[in-house]
Write a protein that holds these residues in place. Structure first.
Motif, PDB file in Angstrom:
ATOM      1  N   UNK A  20       0.931  -1.145   0.162  1.00 42.26           N
ATOM      2  CA  UNK A  20       0.044   0.101   0.105  1.00 42.26           C
ATOM      3  C   UNK A  20       0.841   1.370   0.088  1.00 42.26           C
ATOM      4  N   UNK A  21       1.729   1.344   0.808  1.00 40.65           N
ATOM      5  CA  UNK A  21       2.802   2.323   0.964  1.00 40.65           C
ATOM      6  C   UNK A  21       3.496   2.789  -0.377  1.00 40.65           C
ATOM      7  N   UNK A  22       4.149   1.567  -1.005  1.00 38.66           N
ATOM      8  CA  UNK A  22       4.802   1.784  -2.289  1.00 38.66           C
ATOM      9  C   UNK A  22       3.846   2.217  -3.345  1.00 38.66           C
ATOM     10  N   UNK A  23       2.547   1.659  -3.301  1.00 41.51           N
ATOM     11  CA  UNK A  23       1.595   2.225  -4.412  1.00 41.51           C
ATOM     12  C   UNK A  23       1.401   3.764  -4.345  1.00 41.51           C
ATOM     13  N   UNK A  24       1.394   4.058  -3.252  1.00 41.48           N
ATOM     14  CA  UNK A  24       1.373   5.557  -2.939  1.00 41.48           C
ATOM     15  C   UNK A  24       2.462   6.478  -2.958  1.00 41.48           C
ATOM     16  N   UNK A  25       3.631   5.610  -2.937  1.00 42.97           N
ATOM     17  CA  UNK A  25       4.981   6.082  -3.081  1.00 42.97           C
ATOM     18  C   UNK A  25       5.297   6.950  -1.690  1.00 42.97           C
ATOM     19  N   UNK A  26       4.684   6.620  -0.710  1.00 42.24           N
ATOM     20  CA  UNK A  26       4.921   7.298   0.608  1.00 42.24           C
ATOM     21  C   UNK A  26       4.732   6.472   1.789  1.00 42.24           C
ATOM     22  N   UNK A  27       5.295   6.696   2.936  1.00 45.89           N
ATOM     23  CA  UNK A  27       4.946   6.085   4.247  1.00 45.89           C
ATOM     24  C   UNK A  27       4.382   6.897   5.190  1.00 45.89           C
ATOM     25  N   UNK A  28       3.422   6.263   5.980  1.00 43.61           N
ATOM     26  CA  UNK A  28       2.660   7.231   6.817  1.00 43.61           C
ATOM     27  C   UNK A  28       3.378   8.062   7.969  1.00 43.61           C
ATOM     28  N   UNK A  29       2.893   9.096   8.000  1.00 38.89           N
ATOM     29  CA  UNK A  29       3.311  10.027   8.898  1.00 38.89           C
ATOM     30  C   UNK A  29       2.755   9.631  10.145  1.00 38.89           C
ATOM     31  N   UNK A  30       3.596   9.717  11.462  1.00 35.41           N
ATOM     32  CA  UNK A  30       3.019   9.249  12.645  1.00 35.41           C
ATOM     33  C   UNK A  30       3.227  10.544  13.612  1.00 35.41           C
ATOM     34  N   UNK A  31       2.033  10.940  14.067  1.00 40.30           N
ATOM     35  CA  UNK A  31       1.757  12.009  15.128  1.00 40.30           C
ATOM     36  C   UNK A  31       1.420  11.594  16.417  1.00 40.30           C
ATOM     37  N   UNK A  32       2.146  11.923  17.384  1.00 35.93           N
ATOM     38  CA  UNK A  32       1.830  11.410  18.645  1.00 35.93           C
ATOM     39  C   UNK A  32       1.615  12.301  19.885  1.00 35.93           C
ATOM     40  N   UNK A  33       0.470  12.636  20.373  1.00 38.65           N
ATOM     41  CA  UNK A  33       0.206  13.708  21.179  1.00 38.65           C
ATOM     42  C   UNK A  33      -0.006  13.166  22.583  1.00 38.65           C
ATOM     43  N   UNK A  34       1.016  13.336  23.450  1.00 36.76           N
ATOM     44  CA  UNK A  34       0.959  12.965  24.675  1.00 36.76           C
ATOM     45  C   UNK A  34       0.695  13.949  25.735  1.00 36.76           C
ATOM     46  N   UNK A  35      -0.301  14.039  26.445  1.00 39.69           N
ATOM     47  CA  UNK A  35      -0.579  14.961  27.486  1.00 39.69           C
ATOM     48  C   UNK A  35      -0.030  14.412  28.881  1.00 39.69           C
ATOM     49  N   UNK A  36       0.167  15.328  29.669  1.00 35.57           N
ATOM     50  CA  UNK A  36       0.901  15.011  31.053  1.00 35.57           C
ATOM     51  C   UNK A  36      -0.063  14.912  32.147  1.00 35.57           C
ATOM     52  N   UNK A  37      -0.209  13.981  32.807  1.00 34.79           N
ATOM     53  CA  UNK A  37      -0.988  14.056  34.155  1.00 34.79           C
ATOM     54  C   UNK A  37      -2.548  14.034  33.675  1.00 34.79           C
ATOM     55  N   UNK A  38      -3.194  13.758  32.633  1.00 37.78           N
ATOM     56  CA  UNK A  38      -4.484  13.883  32.249  1.00 37.78           C
ATOM     57  C   UNK A  38      -5.199  12.803  32.503  1.00 37.78           C
ATOM     58  N   UNK A  39      -6.343  12.691  33.232  1.00 36.94           N
ATOM     59  CA  UNK A  39      -7.115  11.540  33.327  1.00 36.94           C
ATOM     60  C   UNK A  39      -7.833  11.078  32.168  1.00 36.94           C
ATOM     61  N   UNK A  40      -8.060   9.712  32.236  1.00 37.82           N
ATOM     62  CA  UNK A  40      -8.980   9.279  31.151  1.00 37.82           C
ATOM     63  C   UNK A  40     -10.455   9.748  31.023  1.00 37.82           C
ATOM     64  N   UNK A  41     -10.925  10.202  32.080  1.00 36.87           N
ATOM     65  CA  UNK A  41     -12.271  10.721  32.092  1.00 36.87           C
ATOM     66  C   UNK A  41     -12.285  11.978  31.909  1.00 36.87           C
ATOM     67  N   UNK A  42     -11.085  12.930  31.518  1.00 31.02           N
ATOM     68  CA  UNK A  42     -11.025  14.297  31.247  1.00 31.02           C
ATOM     69  C   UNK A  42     -11.551  14.561  29.883  1.00 31.02           C
ATOM     70  N   UNK A  43     -11.690  13.468  28.835  1.00 29.03           N
ATOM     71  CA  UNK A  43     -12.046  13.650  27.617  1.00 29.03           C
ATOM     72  C   UNK A  43     -13.595  13.353  27.361  1.00 29.03           C
ATOM     73  N   UNK A  44     -14.183  14.388  26.645  1.00 29.33           N
ATOM     74  CA  UNK A  44     -15.585  13.963  26.476  1.00 29.33           C
ATOM     75  C   UNK A  44     -15.968  12.517  25.776  1.00 29.33           C
ATOM     76  N   UNK A  45     -15.172  12.045  24.861  1.00 32.64           N
ATOM     77  CA  UNK A  45     -15.412  10.755  24.219  1.00 32.64           C
ATOM     78  C   UNK A  45     -15.478   9.451  25.454  1.00 32.64           C
ATOM     79  N   UNK A  46     -14.641   9.977  26.443  1.00 31.61           N
ATOM     80  CA  UNK A  46     -14.491   8.898  27.623  1.00 31.61           C
ATOM     81  C   UNK A  46     -15.468   9.342  28.863  1.00 31.61           C
ATOM     82  N   UNK A  47     -16.323  10.239  28.277  1.00 33.75           N
ATOM     83  CA  UNK A  47     -17.561  10.530  29.675  1.00 33.75           C
ATOM     84  C   UNK A  47     -17.376  11.764  30.269  1.00 33.75           C
ATOM     85  N   UNK A  48     -16.466  12.618  29.768  1.00 36.18           N
ATOM     86  CA  UNK A  48     -16.309  14.092  30.392  1.00 36.18           C
ATOM     87  C   UNK A  48     -17.385  15.036  29.952  1.00 36.18           C
ATOM     88  N   UNK A  49     -17.926  15.660  31.045  1.00 34.30           N
ATOM     89  CA  UNK A  49     -19.323  16.523  30.806  1.00 34.30           C
ATOM     90  C   UNK A  49     -19.066  18.002  30.997  1.00 34.30           C
TER      91      UNK A  49
END
Length: 465
Positions: A20-49
């Protein structure tokens, strides 16, 4: 399914991704956003209101949301070590927040030369590599400096202790100090440097690791207007003249503002990727390094920051080691999905290695979860166990296997050793200690836990069995 069949299927899957990568002639970029000390419940998709996180929630709406993901440790440095080197804390070189002296001063214990990182693997495959934010794995001119661990560019805090302050005297660009004289809000500059890296390298595959510092205490944000009058507040007053976290009169508003700032950052990165025409072929990951903190005035219970889980940062209960984890890869993940397959920080390295076609990494505790992303080939093998060891607060150890979890406290104080046993499928909040009812199960897990621990010259307990 036989082991040989699994190996063959994995090779076929890896080859498919490569084609797949060769057909597109490109490898996927990788972006990793790592928050510091943020709880799993602090995000809306995990239940934060109460806190708004629309950009992160949209990632989940259009990607893969993990409901059983474990971070590398319950504090910063070992968690980041696990993420980048693919080892749990029983085998990792860095197993705790520990200082070390070097020719440049006092920094964090540094990774040795023989520890391979994700960045080194990607750099060998032609990736431009960047880390901005908090490093915590070695100071300048050591083997653990980011530029000696595969990163072409670094900007931020080399020493994690300095990252408690958002208006620092200086930050590091690679190994040189950039003087800020306590006049610049560090996070804004860190994000600017990271976005500039993407702009400058958008024509080649890149790994952009945003190891950002919010919402770690200090609770400090320049503009609280979004949440200023939203919550009942209890001011946090720093009464320690020699240090401690800064006084914050509106800690709830500050914490919520910092979480929403992270969400805005996610939106900024996505907007730039789309502007450069590379969003579709980018693997975008969002997570946090450990469970939520409760210092500097933060009230995690008010926000339900740890969701249904017991415990916080520095605990080995689920609230200390569960992490939000979302992956978006538009070229591959076409519809919203959720997985309850157990995955970990130490799985990231073998997953990346498989994605880019690197040689299999033998010295890892991780298992590639690429097939969860592609839905091709067999599901990843299950981890035999999830293991942690920790060296603060008397020393701690935990192991999870087949839903049974043993926690051992006071590992450095044998006379005060305490053990707890929980069955998570019936008790996700770890409220019903079954240690007396199930002594044989506890003995089985105790033996397995000690077999998962290897000797370290830097991290030791008094209890050996």
């Amino acid at each position: 399914m036989s082991k040989s069949t699994i190996i063959l299927s994995t090779l076929l899957l890896s080859n498919t991704i490569g084609v797949m990568a060769q057909e597109k002639n490109e490898k996927p970029n990788i972006v990793f956003v790592l928050a510091d000390d943020m709880g799993i419940g602090d995000v809306g998709c995990y239940g934060q209101k109460k806190i708004k996180t629309p950009n992160i929630d949209k990632l989940a709406e259009q990607g893969l949301l993990f409901t059983n993901h474990y971070c590398g440790s319950t504090v910063s440095a070992p968690s980041r070590c696990s993420l980048l080197t693919g080892k749990h804390t029983g085998h990792a070189y860095i197993r705790g927040n520990k200082g070390a002296d070097s020719a440049e001063g006092h920094f964090d214990l540094h990774l040795p030369a023989n520890e391979t990182t994700v960045a080194e693997i990607l750099k060998e495959k032609g990736y431009a590599t960047m880390c901005v934010g908090k490093w915590g794995l070695g100071g300048p001119k050591t083997t653990g400096s980011p530029i000696n661990k595969g990163f072409d560019y670094f900007f931020g805090y080399l020493n994690q202790g300095a990252a408690h302050r958002y208006y620092p005297e200086y930050l590091y660009e690679n190994e040189k100090k950039v003087m800020l004289n306590k006049k610049v809000y560090s996070h804004f500059l860190i994000m600017e440097k990271g976005l500039n890296f993407i702009r400058e390298h958008s024509e080649q595959p890149f790994f952009a690791y945003f190891a950002i510092t919010p919402p770690h205490a200090d609770l400090d944000y320049p503009n609280l207007s979004e949440y200023e009058n939203e919550f009942p507040e209890t001011p946090f007053i720093n009464k320690n003249p020699n240090g401690g976290f800064k006084t914050q009169m509106k800690p709830k508003a500050a914490y919520a503002s910092m979480v929403s700032e992270i969400d805005k950052n996610v939106g900024q990165i996505i907007e730039l990727l789309k502007e450069k025409g590379i969003w579709e072929n980018t693997i975008f990951i969002f997570s946090s390094d450990n469970g939520v903190h409760r210092v500097g005035g933060h009230d995690p219970d008010f926000f339900n920051s740890n969701g249904p889980f017991r415990g916080y940062k520095r605990d080995l209960y689920e609230g200390g080691v569960r992490a939000p984890f979302i992956i978006n890869w538009p070229d591959v993940i076409k519809t919203k999905r959720t997985t309850d397959h157990i995955t970990t920080f130490w799985d990231f390295l073998p997953t990346v290695a498989e994605i880019v076609g690197a040689a299999p990494i033998k010295d890892t505790d991780g298992i590639s979860y690429l097939s969860l992303l592609t839905e091709k080939g067999p599901k990843p093998q299950n981890h035999e166990y999830i293991y942690y060891e920790f060296y603060e607060q008397g020393g701690k150890q935990s192991i999870l296997k087949d839903g049974w979890k043993l926690i051992r406290l006071n590992m450095s104080k044998p006379e005060k050793l305490k053990e707890e046993l929980y069955y998570l499928p019936n008790d996700i909040g770890e409220e019903n200690n079954l240690i007396r009812q199930k002594p044989q199960k506890a003995a089985e897990l105790r033996k397995l836990a000690m077999s998962a621990h290897t000797h370290s010259k830097h991290f030791n307990w008094k209890i050996r069995k």
